[in-house]
Motif scaffolding. Structure first.
Motif, PDB file in Angstrom:
ATOM      1  N   THR A  69      17.434   2.950  -1.352  1.00 15.96           N
ATOM      2  CA  THR A  69      17.360   3.796  -2.405  1.00 15.96           C
ATOM      3  C   THR A  69      16.081   3.647  -3.273  1.00 15.96           C
ATOM      4  OG1 THR A  69      19.820   3.604  -2.488  1.00 15.96           O
ATOM      5  CG2 THR A  69      18.586   4.115  -4.717  1.00 15.96           C
ATOM      6  N   PHE A  70      15.453   4.788  -3.419  1.00 13.39           N
ATOM      7  CA  PHE A  70      13.997   4.504  -4.113  1.00 13.39           C
ATOM      8  C   PHE A  70      14.063   5.543  -5.491  1.00 13.39           C
ATOM      9  CE2 PHE A  70      13.969   7.584  -0.731  1.00 13.39           C
ATOM     10  CZ  PHE A  70      13.168   8.686  -1.456  1.00 13.39           C
ATOM     11  N   VAL A  71      13.047   5.156  -6.275  1.00 12.65           N
ATOM     12  CA  VAL A  71      12.712   6.308  -7.504  1.00 12.65           C
ATOM     13  C   VAL A  71      11.741   7.300  -6.763  1.00 12.65           C
ATOM     14  CG1 VAL A  71      11.978   6.423  -9.678  1.00 12.65           C
ATOM     15  CG2 VAL A  71      12.756   4.210  -8.890  1.00 12.65           C
ATOM     16  N   ARG A  72      12.085   8.424  -7.266  1.00 15.10           N
ATOM     17  CA  ARG A  72      11.522   9.608  -6.854  1.00 15.10           C
ATOM     18  C   ARG A  72      10.563   9.774  -7.614  1.00 15.10           C
ATOM     19  NH1 ARG A  72      15.772  14.566  -5.479  1.00 15.10           N
ATOM     20  NH2 ARG A  72      13.739  15.463  -4.869  1.00 15.10           N
ATOM     21  N   PRO A  73       9.417  10.720  -7.233  1.00  9.40           N
ATOM     22  CA  PRO A  73       8.356  11.102  -8.461  1.00  9.40           C
ATOM     23  C   PRO A  73       8.768  11.748  -9.577  1.00  9.40           C
ATOM     24  CG  PRO A  73       7.581  11.611  -6.000  1.00  9.40           C
ATOM     25  CD  PRO A  73       9.189  11.115  -6.235  1.00  9.40           C
TER      26      PRO A  73
END
Length: 253
Positions: A69-73
């Motif tokens: 899980t990652f932070v999107r732009p």
């Protein structure tokens, strides 16, 4: 999108994660350490994943195999979502970023409300007029800043409802976020202008079914809002996104 329920562990977890992302504590592109977050927040993995689903629905995070899980732009975030707006105000309250966000929202409202009030003048019903009049009466009652905020929100909500356009009515979730924050700043400060006359002029024009007069009254109301916000923000108000001084047209009231 309808705002999620903020109660309980789920709501608290969503709020914490959202504010960390918005503040940059968890930066764009960063992969979340799920085990560390689970331990720090003292929640189950299932609860953590359910909370992240809320942020995913708002375009703030995503998940991929092997990456996690990652932070999107930021360009992918639903910045007009009512919760995202509220989180931004919560993170930036009292700062230049707060005022810049208010001005951005004011520009959006300056596009929407003059057009909306023209439709309201053409389509309003007796029930719409009653709702607008009730909000105006409440606005004139001196009961503190919170009461003034609620009355102002009720007026603008009723105005959008009077357009009888369901898409415009949904814009209340965008407008209310900025309006509530702006009202808290202005109505908590001394010597702000009385909002009743400008709102009454809008109501009178809508009652008379005069779209031109309604638009003029709304633009005058927005001009007053600019003056009130400028009094609060002072001479060093944030500039616009292009680096030029903010224009006064289109501020929320």
């Amino acid at each position: 999108m309808t705002p999620y329920a903020r109660r309980g562990v789920h709501g608290q977890t969503v709020e914490t994660l959202a504010r960390r992302v918005l503040s940059g504590e968890i930066p764009e592109g960063a992969t979340l350490d799920m085990a560390a977050l689970q331990s720090e927040l003292d929640v189950s993995l299932t609860a953590l994943r359910e909370s992240l689903k809320v942020l995913a629905a708002k375009g703030m995070v995503d998940a991929r195999q092997k990456r996690g899980t990652f932070v999107r732009p930021r360009s992918d975030w639903n910045l007009l979502d009512a919760d995202v707006l509220r989180w931004q105000f919560s993170e930036s309250s009292g700062t230049g970023a707060d005022l810049a966000l208010l001005r951005n929202l004011g520009e959006v409202r300056g596009i929407i409300e003059p057009a909306a009030v023209r439709l309201a003048a053409a389509r309003r019903t007796d029930e719409d007029l009653e709702a607008l009049a009730a909000a105006l009466t409440a606005m004139g009652e001196v009961s503190g800043a919170n009461h003034a905020v609620e009355a102002d929100l009720a007026f603008h909500r009723a105005l959008l409802a009077a357009t009888h356009n369901e898409l415009l009515e949904r814009m209340e979730m965008v407008i209310e976020s900025g309006l509530a924050q702006r009202d808290q700043l202005v109505h908590s400060a001394p010597h702000s202008e009385d909002p009743v006359p400008s709102h009454r002029a809008v109501l009178d024009a809508v009652r008379d079914r005069d779209p031109d007069a309604a638009e003029r009254a709304m633009r005058a109301l927005l001009d007053q809002a600019t003056r009130d916000l400028d009094k609060v923000s002072g001479p060093n108000a944030p500039e616009g996104a292009d680096g030029s001084p903010e224009q006064k047209d289109g501020q929320a009231q």
